[in-house]
Every structure is written in structure tokens, then in C-alpha cells.
Design a protein around this motif. Sequence first.
Motif, PDB file in Angstrom:
ATOM      1  N   HIS A  15       0.840  -1.214   0.000  1.00 44.80           N
ATOM      2  CA  HIS A  15       0.000   0.000   0.000  1.00 44.80           C
ATOM      3  C   HIS A  15       0.874   1.263   0.000  1.00 44.80           C
ATOM      4  O   HIS A  15       0.554   2.250  -0.654  1.00 44.80           O
ATOM      5  CB  HIS A  15      -0.904   0.016   1.234  1.00 44.80           C
ATOM      6  CG  HIS A  15      -2.231  -0.650   0.988  1.00 44.80           C
ATOM      7  ND1 HIS A  15      -3.090  -0.240  -0.001  1.00 44.80           N
ATOM      8  CD2 HIS A  15      -2.840  -1.691   1.602  1.00 44.80           C
ATOM      9  CE1 HIS A  15      -4.180  -0.993   0.021  1.00 44.80           C
ATOM     10  NE2 HIS A  15      -4.053  -1.888   0.979  1.00 44.80           N
ATOM     11  N   SER A  53      -6.295   1.258   6.118  1.00 47.49           N
ATOM     12  CA  SER A  53      -7.096   0.417   5.228  1.00 47.49           C
ATOM     13  C   SER A  53      -8.266  -0.171   6.002  1.00 47.49           C
ATOM     14  O   SER A  53      -8.535   0.207   7.141  1.00 47.49           O
ATOM     15  CB  SER A  53      -6.214  -0.688   4.652  1.00 47.49           C
ATOM     16  OG  SER A  53      -5.891  -1.599   5.659  1.00 47.49           O
ATOM     17  N   GLY A  89      -8.427  -3.170   7.123  1.00 45.98           N
ATOM     18  CA  GLY A  89      -7.974  -4.086   8.160  1.00 45.98           C
ATOM     19  C   GLY A  89      -6.873  -3.519   9.043  1.00 45.98           C
ATOM     20  O   GLY A  89      -6.563  -4.088  10.091  1.00 45.98           O
ATOM     21  N   GLU A 143     -12.296  -0.031   9.021  1.00 42.11           N
ATOM     22  CA  GLU A 143     -13.273  -0.923   9.671  1.00 42.11           C
ATOM     23  C   GLU A 143     -14.288  -0.082  10.453  1.00 42.11           C
ATOM     24  O   GLU A 143     -15.484  -0.370  10.451  1.00 42.11           O
ATOM     25  CB  GLU A 143     -12.478  -1.829  10.619  1.00 42.11           C
ATOM     26  CG  GLU A 143     -13.238  -2.937  11.258  1.00 42.11           C
ATOM     27  CD  GLU A 143     -12.307  -3.757  12.168  1.00 42.11           C
ATOM     28  OE1 GLU A 143     -11.098  -3.444  12.270  1.00 42.11           O
ATOM     29  OE2 GLU A 143     -12.808  -4.697  12.788  1.00 42.11           O
ATOM     30  N   PHE A 197     -15.172   3.017   9.767  1.00 37.89           N
ATOM     31  CA  PHE A 197     -16.073   3.598   8.764  1.00 37.89           C
ATOM     32  C   PHE A 197     -17.119   2.567   8.333  1.00 37.89           C
ATOM     33  O   PHE A 197     -18.300   2.878   8.226  1.00 37.89           O
ATOM     34  CB  PHE A 197     -15.279   4.039   7.527  1.00 37.89           C
ATOM     35  CG  PHE A 197     -14.674   5.416   7.633  1.00 37.89           C
ATOM     36  CD1 PHE A 197     -15.480   6.532   7.859  1.00 37.89           C
ATOM     37  CD2 PHE A 197     -13.310   5.610   7.465  1.00 37.89           C
ATOM     38  CE1 PHE A 197     -14.923   7.813   7.924  1.00 37.89           C
ATOM     39  CE2 PHE A 197     -12.750   6.881   7.533  1.00 37.89           C
ATOM     40  CZ  PHE A 197     -13.552   7.975   7.763  1.00 37.89           C
ATOM     41  N   ASP A 198     -16.660   1.338   8.072  1.00 41.48           N
ATOM     42  CA  ASP A 198     -17.588   0.314   7.557  1.00 41.48           C
ATOM     43  C   ASP A 198     -18.646  -0.056   8.596  1.00 41.48           C
ATOM     44  O   ASP A 198     -19.830  -0.172   8.285  1.00 41.48           O
ATOM     45  CB  ASP A 198     -16.801  -0.947   7.124  1.00 41.48           C
ATOM     46  CG  ASP A 198     -15.904  -0.672   5.931  1.00 41.48           C
ATOM     47  OD1 ASP A 198     -16.145   0.324   5.227  1.00 41.48           O
ATOM     48  OD2 ASP A 198     -14.957  -1.449   5.708  1.00 41.48           O
ATOM     49  N   PRO A 225     -18.949  -0.255   0.882  1.00 37.34           N
ATOM     50  CA  PRO A 225     -18.183   0.070   2.086  1.00 37.34           C
ATOM     51  C   PRO A 225     -18.533   1.433   2.671  1.00 37.34           C
ATOM     52  O   PRO A 225     -18.857   2.367   1.939  1.00 37.34           O
ATOM     53  CB  PRO A 225     -16.740   0.040   1.568  1.00 37.34           C
ATOM     54  CG  PRO A 225     -16.819   0.318   0.107  1.00 37.34           C
ATOM     55  CD  PRO A 225     -18.157  -0.152  -0.358  1.00 37.34           C
ATOM     56  N   GLY A 241     -16.723   3.797   4.186  1.00 36.74           N
ATOM     57  CA  GLY A 241     -15.834   4.964   4.046  1.00 36.74           C
ATOM     58  C   GLY A 241     -16.319   5.970   3.019  1.00 36.74           C
ATOM     59  O   GLY A 241     -16.623   7.128   3.359  1.00 36.74           O
ATOM     60  N   PRO A 242     -16.423   5.546   1.744  1.00 33.92           N
ATOM     61  CA  PRO A 242     -16.882   6.502   0.738  1.00 33.92           C
ATOM     62  C   PRO A 242     -18.310   6.974   0.995  1.00 33.92           C
ATOM     63  O   PRO A 242     -18.638   8.136   0.732  1.00 33.92           O
ATOM     64  CB  PRO A 242     -16.818   5.718  -0.583  1.00 33.92           C
ATOM     65  CG  PRO A 242     -16.222   4.397  -0.292  1.00 33.92           C
ATOM     66  CD  PRO A 242     -16.011   4.258   1.174  1.00 33.92           C
ATOM     67  N   GLY A 298      -7.000   2.047   1.566  1.00 34.04           N
ATOM     68  CA  GLY A 298      -8.280   2.529   1.052  1.00 34.04           C
ATOM     69  C   GLY A 298      -8.729   3.860   1.626  1.00 34.04           C
ATOM     70  O   GLY A 298      -9.259   4.713   0.901  1.00 34.04           O
ATOM     71  N   VAL A 299      -8.495   4.087   2.928  1.00 31.83           N
ATOM     72  CA  VAL A 299      -8.960   5.332   3.563  1.00 31.83           C
ATOM     73  C   VAL A 299      -8.176   6.552   3.046  1.00 31.83           C
ATOM     74  O   VAL A 299      -8.635   7.691   3.143  1.00 31.83           O
ATOM     75  CB  VAL A 299      -8.895   5.201   5.106  1.00 31.83           C
ATOM     76  CG1 VAL A 299      -9.367   6.464   5.804  1.00 31.83           C
ATOM     77  CG2 VAL A 299      -9.706   4.003   5.584  1.00 31.83           C
ATOM     78  N   ASN A 338      -9.727   9.233   0.951  1.00 34.32           N
ATOM     79  CA  ASN A 338     -10.594  10.246   1.550  1.00 34.32           C
ATOM     80  C   ASN A 338      -9.998  11.653   1.364  1.00 34.32           C
ATOM     81  O   ASN A 338      -8.905  11.940   1.844  1.00 34.32           O
ATOM     82  CB  ASN A 338     -10.760   9.922   3.045  1.00 34.32           C
ATOM     83  CG  ASN A 338     -11.826  10.765   3.674  1.00 34.32           C
ATOM     84  OD1 ASN A 338     -11.633  11.943   3.908  1.00 34.32           O
ATOM     85  ND2 ASN A 338     -12.968  10.151   3.911  1.00 34.32           N
ATOM     86  N   THR A 367      -7.014   1.800  -2.958  1.00 35.71           N
ATOM     87  CA  THR A 367      -7.615   0.516  -2.573  1.00 35.71           C
ATOM     88  C   THR A 367      -6.774  -0.620  -3.182  1.00 35.71           C
ATOM     89  O   THR A 367      -5.838  -0.375  -3.938  1.00 35.71           O
ATOM     90  CB  THR A 367      -9.078   0.452  -3.055  1.00 35.71           C
ATOM     91  OG1 THR A 367      -9.128   0.940  -4.382  1.00 35.71           O
ATOM     92  CG2 THR A 367      -9.984   1.296  -2.187  1.00 35.71           C
TER      93      THR A 367
END
Length: 371
Positions: free
Chosen positions: A134, A160, A162, A188, A190-191, A202, A204-205, A303-304, A307, A336
Motif C-alpha cells: 500500500h 485500510s 484491516g 473498519e 467507517f464500515d 463500504p 468509508g466513501p 483505502g482510507v 478520503n 484501494t
Amino acid sequence: MKILGIETSCDETSAAIVERVSGRSSVKLLTNIVATSLTLHAKTGGIIPEVAARQQVEYIIPVVKKALVEANLYPRSSKIELLSSTFYRPEVDAIAVTVGPGLIGSLLVGVETAKTLSLIWNKPLIPVNHLIGHIYANWIRTIDHEPSTINFPAIALLVSGGHTDLLLMKSHGNIKWLGGTRDDAAGEAFDKIGRLLHLPYPGGPAIEKAAQKGDPKRFSFPRPMMQNPYFSAKDGPASGWDFSFSGLKSAVFREVQKTKKLDKQTIADMSRGVLDAIVDVLVSKTVKAASRYNAQSILLGGGVAANQKLTDQLQLSATHHRLNARIFVPQKSLCTDNAAMIATAGFFNYNVVDWKNISANPELYFDTAVS
Ligand code: KG4
Ligand code: ZN
């Protein structure tokens, strides 16, 4: 030099090819194919490992083949089987594969595929830690993004679904862990909170979008561990560099229970409160670490990192604290999970291991000592 990357740690099946460009510190992305089983998981509001692994098996060969075709390394109309060693051996110099951490069923698909290809094509194989991958998304050059030179030492914030980790990177391959989450990862959180707010997976977005119309003053959620003292690992427990997000989830749960009607505006207001709390904690610790270790660069990954508020706040805070560090954020599509970052990590950390000695490791993590 060209490297084929393979990534299957969770719900994305991805194959990519990167190429070294002489005189540049970044690598050029030739192709990055990502097949995702996200829509299947959206139906269940989260990932079911068994379902993710089955999709990996279905996608892996077509995805690798597509990556080779798009990079002009495999004839588009060829009838030759990808796994037929006598007739086909692509012009790639090595294969890099994610060996962990991740879901064991998903990881196994990529690892066993990469081992097989390494054997029949006679190509060196490089095992890659997904988390380090990442961070390496920052070194990828694409048609619309040319990264500037990344100077060391760098502070990396990996955020991310996880993991949430703060890292000190002194050079390629020299990455030390400063701290990480004690419970839920930022993604996690966010989810899980997205689910509490009846937002799509998910989270987050979805929270980022809902927060745009939210009132920042209506809900003030806790910023856990933000005031903890900062020590280096040598001095004592590095609790100041650690994170905790499960309390935030409980705080939102309590507000949801108190709220008679979870209407659109309330969801937007809570989303704003959650986004502000998570971003505040991430930015504050990253900026403190960059200052403490005199970082020349701050690298976001995971992934985050897609943002926008996180990047904007980080930039503002770095300027406010007069940091020397330059901030790097991968292109959104490379935040991601993807194989381009895995191929790139393999390029900068060319540690070839015999295929017989490579196995999937769902618990793989970082070295912890800071020297
Ligand atoms: O890195 P990633 O694709 O998968 C893991 O390795 O975990 O990250 C997925 C996570 C999810 O939790 C998702 O909610 C979060 O990244 N995410 C975001 C955004 N886009 C994805 N979180 C906040 N804002 C976003 N724009
Ligand atoms: Zn990931």
C-alpha cells in the motif's frame, strides 16, 4: 525491467505490470487489472471470506491473462493456454505476489498461482507484504500522475479496512512500526459505523459523501488516545502512536439509539461528526510523528487514503506546524487494493525467494523496533 504483480488478499483479484524507467525514481504502470467481488459483499453488508475466496478462484487466470494482453505481452487472439510452458513465456523479468496479511482462502489463490507461473515460466518470485505494498502505491507513475522524488526519512500512514499503522521509513526496505490500532482499523470503523447509519457498504466513501451535507457542530464524537504521550519505542511504551476506534463506534451506536428518527439530515450530521473525529486523530498523530522524526516526506496508503478530507486536513496541519515534509497520496484508484502497488514494492525490494519456500501468511505484520 518489467514485473508482473499479483494481489488477492481480500475481495479484489488483481494483476498488474510495472516497468522501470531509467533516470526516474518512480516506476511506470503499464497495466493494472482489478476484478472485485464488492457487489456480492455489498449485499451482505461485509465480506464473507468463503465467498471472496471462491470469486478469487474464478477471476485469477482471466485477470492475469488480461493484464498480459493489455501490456502487449500476450497475443490478444491467442489460443495458447496461459499455463502452457512449451508455447508461451511472457517477457516479464519477475513475479511479485502478496503473501499476507489477508484472508487465507483469498491469499492462497494468488500465492499458488504465482508459484505455478514462476515454475513453468522460470521467473524469479518476490513475496510482498500487502501493507508495505500500500505504501509503494506512492511510487507509481501513470499517464495522469507523475510523482516527484520521495525523500527519506518518511512517515507513512497506512489506513485500510484491516489496518491502521504509523510507520517510519528510513530507506527502501527499512520500515519500522511506530504504532497501530489497538482495536478497529480506521476503514473498519467507517464500515461498521456506515452499517449503523444504514449507509451502503463500504462505509468509508458512503460516510464521506453523506458528510458533505452534515452539520459539523451537531455531534461531537470522541477522539480516542489523541492526548497520549509520545515516546519512542526505545524510551518506553509508544502508546502515543497507537490508535483506538472501537469507542467511536459505541458512541455512534448510543446516539443512534437516542435518536427517535434517523432521517437523512441526522445521518449526514452523524457522518460529519464521525469523519471529523477519525480524520482529526489520524492527522494529529501523523503530523506529530513527522515532526518528531524530522520526516522529509509523508506517505499515505490504503483505502482510507482515498478520503479527500484526510489529505486536505493533513496538508493544512503540516503547513500550520511548518513541517519540512512533502505529502504524497496515491491516485485514488491505487489507494484501494491493487496489484500495481505489489509489483512496485517488488521492484524496490527485489528479494527473490525460491517458490518452494513461499507460502501465504494471513498474520504477516511489521518489525516493531525503532532503532
Ligand atoms: O485498502 P483497502 O482497499 O482494503 C484493505 O486492505 O483493507 O481498504 C478498504 C477500506 C474500506 O474500509 C473502505 O471503507 C475504506 O477503505 N475507504 C474509504 C474511502 N474509500 C475506501 N474510507 C474513507 N473514505 C474513502 N473515500
Ligand atoms: Zn489493502
